[in-house]
Enzyme design. Structure first.
Site, short mmCIF file in Angstrom:
data_model
loop_
_atom_site.label_atom_id
_atom_site.label_comp_id
_atom_site.label_asym_id
_atom_site.label_seq_id
_atom_site.Cartn_x
_atom_site.Cartn_y
_atom_site.Cartn_z
N SER A 87 -14.52 2.55 52.19
CA SER A 87 -13.55 2.82 51.00
C SER A 87 -12.60 1.91 50.90
O SER A 87 -11.38 2.14 50.45
CB SER A 87 -12.88 4.31 51.27
OG SER A 87 -13.92 5.30 51.18
N GLU A 117 -25.93 3.49 57.10
CA GLU A 117 -27.14 4.31 56.40
C GLU A 117 -28.45 3.66 56.96
O GLU A 117 -29.22 4.47 57.00
CB GLU A 117 -26.88 3.77 54.78
CG GLU A 117 -25.93 4.41 54.34
CD GLU A 117 -24.93 3.81 53.28
OE1 GLU A 117 -25.48 2.82 52.49
OE2 GLU A 117 -23.66 4.19 52.72
N GLU A 147 -17.28 -0.19 60.47
CA GLU A 147 -16.97 0.76 59.32
C GLU A 147 -17.21 2.40 59.77
O GLU A 147 -18.30 2.79 60.04
CB GLU A 147 -18.29 0.54 58.59
CG GLU A 147 -18.27 -1.00 57.98
CD GLU A 147 -19.17 -0.79 56.53
OE1 GLU A 147 -18.82 -1.26 55.72
OE2 GLU A 147 -20.37 -0.49 56.73
N ASN A 207 -21.11 -5.15 49.47
CA ASN A 207 -22.79 -4.56 49.61
C ASN A 207 -23.07 -3.54 48.63
O ASN A 207 -22.65 -2.64 48.29
CB ASN A 207 -22.73 -3.79 50.88
CG ASN A 207 -24.00 -2.79 51.40
OD1 ASN A 207 -24.83 -3.10 50.55
ND2 ASN A 207 -23.81 -2.16 52.27
N GLY A 234 -17.77 5.56 51.26
CA GLY A 234 -17.91 6.49 50.12
C GLY A 234 -17.37 7.74 49.95
O GLY A 234 -17.46 8.15 48.96
N HIS A 262 -26.24 -1.29 59.29
CA HIS A 262 -25.49 -0.51 58.71
C HIS A 262 -25.44 0.88 58.65
O HIS A 262 -26.71 1.37 59.30
CB HIS A 262 -25.48 -0.69 57.08
CG HIS A 262 -24.62 -0.16 56.11
ND1 HIS A 262 -24.60 1.12 56.08
CD2 HIS A 262 -23.46 -0.47 55.50
CE1 HIS A 262 -23.82 1.50 55.08
NE2 HIS A 262 -22.89 0.47 54.57
N LYS A 276 -25.94 -2.09 47.98
CA LYS A 276 -26.77 -1.13 48.48
C LYS A 276 -27.91 -0.91 47.50
O LYS A 276 -28.25 -1.98 47.07
CB LYS A 276 -25.83 0.49 48.79
CG LYS A 276 -24.70 0.21 49.59
CD LYS A 276 -23.93 1.61 49.86
CE LYS A 276 -22.68 1.15 50.83
NZ LYS A 276 -22.04 2.27 51.32
P1 PGA Z 1 -17.94 2.03 50.51
O1 PGA Z 1 -19.11 1.61 51.43
O2 PGA Z 1 -17.07 0.69 50.25
O3 PGA Z 1 -18.55 2.38 49.33
O4 PGA Z 1 -17.02 3.05 51.31
C1 PGA Z 1 -18.97 0.36 52.33
C2 PGA Z 1 -20.04 0.27 53.27
O5 PGA Z 1 -20.80 1.04 53.20
O6 PGA Z 1 -20.20 -0.99 53.59
#
Ligand code: PGA
Length: 248
Positions: free
Chosen positions: A208, A95, A163, A8, A169, A93, A10
């Protein structure tokens, strides 16, 4: 089942970033790992990413609108994503839930739109740190799962990504036991609601995932793949996660 390693990007990626997709494609063609690979660049790059991938990996989107078309300035429908060559769309997601106040009901409507358009919906769920600390991680995941997954979910139209918001992150990941608890619970909920059809629904872990921890996470029996954010931006990191999938 065959694992799915999904990236992803983003809100990252310009035309020059397509070189990373070409690099992933070349290595997949050379090594043929027994894994399904997906990259979800921003919508601006989907059509070009499909060209760059040449079928060696799938290309997906990060969100869609629930309607097929209409007066929704700035939004993109599942049908448009399909038309651009996407095979998959991530919905719900954290976010999107956080920055756009998306509810699980809206997420379910988007997952339905994905099915209408012939896309696989990767439906994301996960608890916040406050919820984990309060001991309500399982409750949050159960509620989100129930309300975000529409009826008639099958392995062909749905995957789930667990997640934990606090792991995204942050460089922190849950313990194996914590992942096993939630993934096992998701599997039970799906089986209760959808019966045998749900047995092949993939349950991905996200938050992560890095080259350094991918092997441990992907070796868990309950993990059917990963949703990778930051570490999917560079082909070397993403490929190293792909190589960490155990070969049975
Ligand atoms: P990350 O993000 O691997 O940077 O922690 C995962 C995600 O938000 O799908």
């Amino acid at each position: 089942m065959r694992q799915l390693i999904a990236g992803n990007w983003k809100m990252n990626g310009l035309v020059r970033s397509l070189d990373e997709i070409r690099a992933v494609r070349e290595r997949l063609l050379a090594e043929q790992p027994p894994v399904d690979v997906l990259l979800c660049p921003p919508a601006t790059l989907i059509a070009k990413a499909v060209e760059a991938a040449q079928g060696a990996l799938s290309i997906g989107a990060q969100d869609c609108h629930a309607e097929a078309s209409g007066a929704f300035t700035g939004d993109v429908s599942a049908e448009m994503l399909k038309d651009a060559g996407a095979a998959v769309v991530i919905v719900g997601h954290s976010e999107r839930r956080h920055f756009h106040n998306e509810t699980s009901a809206q997420v379910a409507a988007k997952a339905l739109a994905a099915r209408r358009a012939g896309l696989l919906a990767v439906i994301c769920i996960g608890e916040t740190e406050v919820e984990r600390d309060a001991g309500s991680a399982l409750r949050t995941c159960t509620d989100q799962l129930r309300a975000s997954v529409p009826d008639l979910a099958t392995a062909a139209n749905t995957a789930i990504a667990y997640e934990p918001v606090w792991a995204i992150g942050s460089g922190r990941t849950p313990t194996n036991a914590e992942i096993e608890e939630i993934h096992g619970h998701i599997r039970d909920c799906l089986a209760r609601r959808f019966g045998a059809d749900a047995r092949a629904v993939r349950i991905l872990y996200g938050g992560s995932v890095k080259p350094t921890n991918a092997r441990t996470i992907l070796s868990l029996d309950c993990v059917d793949g990963a949703l990778v954010g930051g570490a999917s931006l560079r082909a070397v990191d993403f490929l190293s996660i792909i190589s960490a999938v155990p070969r049975h």
